[in-house]
Structures are given as C-alpha cells and as structure tokens.
Write a protein that holds these residues in place. Structure first.
Motif, PDB file in Angstrom:
ATOM      1  N   ASP A   3      49.195  54.932  38.816  1.00  0.00           N
ATOM      2  CA  ASP A   3      48.523  53.410  38.842  1.00  0.00           C
ATOM      3  C   ASP A   3      49.095  52.702  37.954  1.00  0.00           C
ATOM      4  O   ASP A   3      49.443  51.687  38.209  1.00  0.00           O
TER       5      ASP A   3
ATOM      6  N   TYR B 166      52.322  50.127  37.600  1.00  0.00           N
ATOM      7  CA  TYR B 166      52.258  49.114  37.639  1.00  0.00           C
ATOM      8  C   TYR B 166      53.020  48.691  36.311  1.00  0.00           C
ATOM      9  O   TYR B 166      53.848  48.052  36.314  1.00  0.00           O
TER      10      TYR B 166
ATOM     11  N   ASN C 289      47.046  46.085  41.612  1.00  0.00           N
ATOM     12  CA  ASN C 289      45.810  45.331  41.429  1.00  0.00           C
ATOM     13  C   ASN C 289      45.092  46.351  40.216  1.00  0.00           C
ATOM     14  O   ASN C 289      44.954  47.259  40.930  1.00  0.00           O
TER      15      ASN C 289
ATOM     16  N   GLU D  53      42.684  46.103  38.716  1.00  0.00           N
ATOM     17  CA  GLU D  53      41.144  45.697  38.957  1.00  0.00           C
ATOM     18  C   GLU D  53      40.342  47.110  39.880  1.00  0.00           C
ATOM     19  O   GLU D  53      39.775  47.396  39.700  1.00  0.00           O
ATOM     20  N   GLU D  54      41.159  46.624  41.109  1.00  0.00           N
ATOM     21  CA  GLU D  54      41.395  47.708  42.094  1.00  0.00           C
ATOM     22  C   GLU D  54      40.990  49.069  41.636  1.00  0.00           C
ATOM     23  O   GLU D  54      40.948  49.803  41.956  1.00  0.00           O
ATOM     24  N   ALA D  55      42.588  49.672  41.523  1.00  0.00           N
ATOM     25  CA  ALA D  55      42.843  51.117  40.863  1.00  0.00           C
ATOM     26  C   ALA D  55      41.595  51.093  39.806  1.00  0.00           C
ATOM     27  O   ALA D  55      41.001  52.426  40.026  1.00  0.00           O
TER      28      ALA D  55
ATOM     29  N   ASN E 177      38.920  50.232  39.392  1.00  0.00           N
ATOM     30  CA  ASN E 177      36.987  50.249  40.453  1.00  0.00           C
ATOM     31  C   ASN E 177      37.020  51.436  41.603  1.00  0.00           C
ATOM     32  O   ASN E 177      36.203  51.989  41.556  1.00  0.00           O
ATOM     33  N   GLU E 178      38.232  52.129  41.714  1.00  0.00           N
ATOM     34  CA  GLU E 178      38.576  52.975  43.021  1.00  0.00           C
ATOM     35  C   GLU E 178      38.477  54.425  42.567  1.00  0.00           C
ATOM     36  O   GLU E 178      37.338  55.197  42.048  1.00  0.00           O
TER      37      GLU E 178
ATOM     38  N   GLU F  84      26.224  50.033  40.875  1.00  0.00           N
ATOM     39  CA  GLU F  84      26.310  48.290  39.697  1.00  0.00           C
ATOM     40  C   GLU F  84      25.435  47.974  39.463  1.00  0.00           C
ATOM     41  O   GLU F  84      24.506  47.639  38.959  1.00  0.00           O
TER      42      GLU F  84
ATOM     43  N   LYS G 240      37.461  48.145  31.503  1.00  0.00           N
ATOM     44  CA  LYS G 240      38.409  47.577  31.876  1.00  0.00           C
ATOM     45  C   LYS G 240      38.833  46.558  32.068  1.00  0.00           C
ATOM     46  O   LYS G 240      40.518  46.529  32.641  1.00  0.00           O
TER      47      LYS G 240
ATOM     48  N   THR H 139      43.375  46.298  31.467  1.00  0.00           N
ATOM     49  CA  THR H 139      43.786  45.252  31.781  1.00  0.00           C
ATOM     50  C   THR H 139      44.330  44.824  31.027  1.00  0.00           C
ATOM     51  O   THR H 139      45.829  44.984  30.954  1.00  0.00           O
TER      52      THR H 139
END
Length: 118
Positions: free
Chosen positions: A11, A15, A22, A24-26, A28-29, A61, A74, A78
């Motif tokens: 991922d 990118y 995204n 952040e989504e990657a 989080n996954e 969380e 993250k 990022t």
C-alpha cells in the motif's frame, strides 16, 4: 504475520508511486489485521470466532493494545511518505522543465547564429 507487513508495504509503495490511496485507512487496516493475528497467535488454545475478533477490533481504540504507537506511527509514516512522494514528483517535473529549457536554449542559440553570422 508476514502477509500483514507485505500488504502494508505494498500500500505504501502504491501510494508513493501515485495511487489514489487513503494512507490513514491503510494504516488503520494494518493495525487491525496485526491485532487480529497477534490475538490468535497468543491464544492458540481457544477457538476464536470472527464475531469475537470484530468485537476486539471495535474495542481496540478503548483498550489500546499497542499503546500510542499506532497514532504516533500513523503521523510519522504519513508525513514521511507524503514528503517522499512530493519530492519524487518534484524531481520528475524538474527533469521535464530542464528538458524544455534545453530545447529553448538550442533554439535561442540557432536564432543568434542566424541573426549574427560568424
């Protein structure tokens, strides 16, 4: 477990190369899948169903099994990947600009030779 990391790096690579992804989504996954894998590995004596794993993921969380590490990484990953992608895109654009200026430079030189013969 290796698949979790391979997918994350895949991922990030996509990118970096310009994919509309995204981050952040990657990320989080990645943390959700890592938690699932670790939870299963640390509790091999139990038969853990998908519903239970979903419940654990939803509570991550609150429970913060990895502490603040996911949030901190993250942010850092990022920033780093966005900066690297921007830098790489800048290098490509600057290369194109140099080529265009070089072409104009040759044209200018030829015009000078025609205007002011030796």
């Amino acid at each position: 477990m290796t698949k979790v990391f391979q997918d994350l790096y895949s991922d990030l690579r996509r990118y970096y190369r310009g994919a509309n992804l995204n981050l952040e989504e990657a990320l989080n996954e990645f943390w959700a899948r890592l938690l699932e894998r670790l939870f299963k590995a640390l509790n091999p004596q139990y038969s853990i169903g998908e519903e239970y794993l979903e419940c654990v993921a939803k509570q991550s969380e609150t429970l913060k099994p990895f502490g603040d590490t996911p949030r901190e990484l993250k942010t850092k990953v990022t920033r780093t990947v966005i900066a690297a992608r921007t830098f790489a895109q800048g290098l490509v654009i600057s290369g194109e600009a140099v080529r265009k200026v070089s072409q104009v430079g040759n044209f200018h030189s030829l015009c000078l030779q025609i205007t002011f013969p030796p």
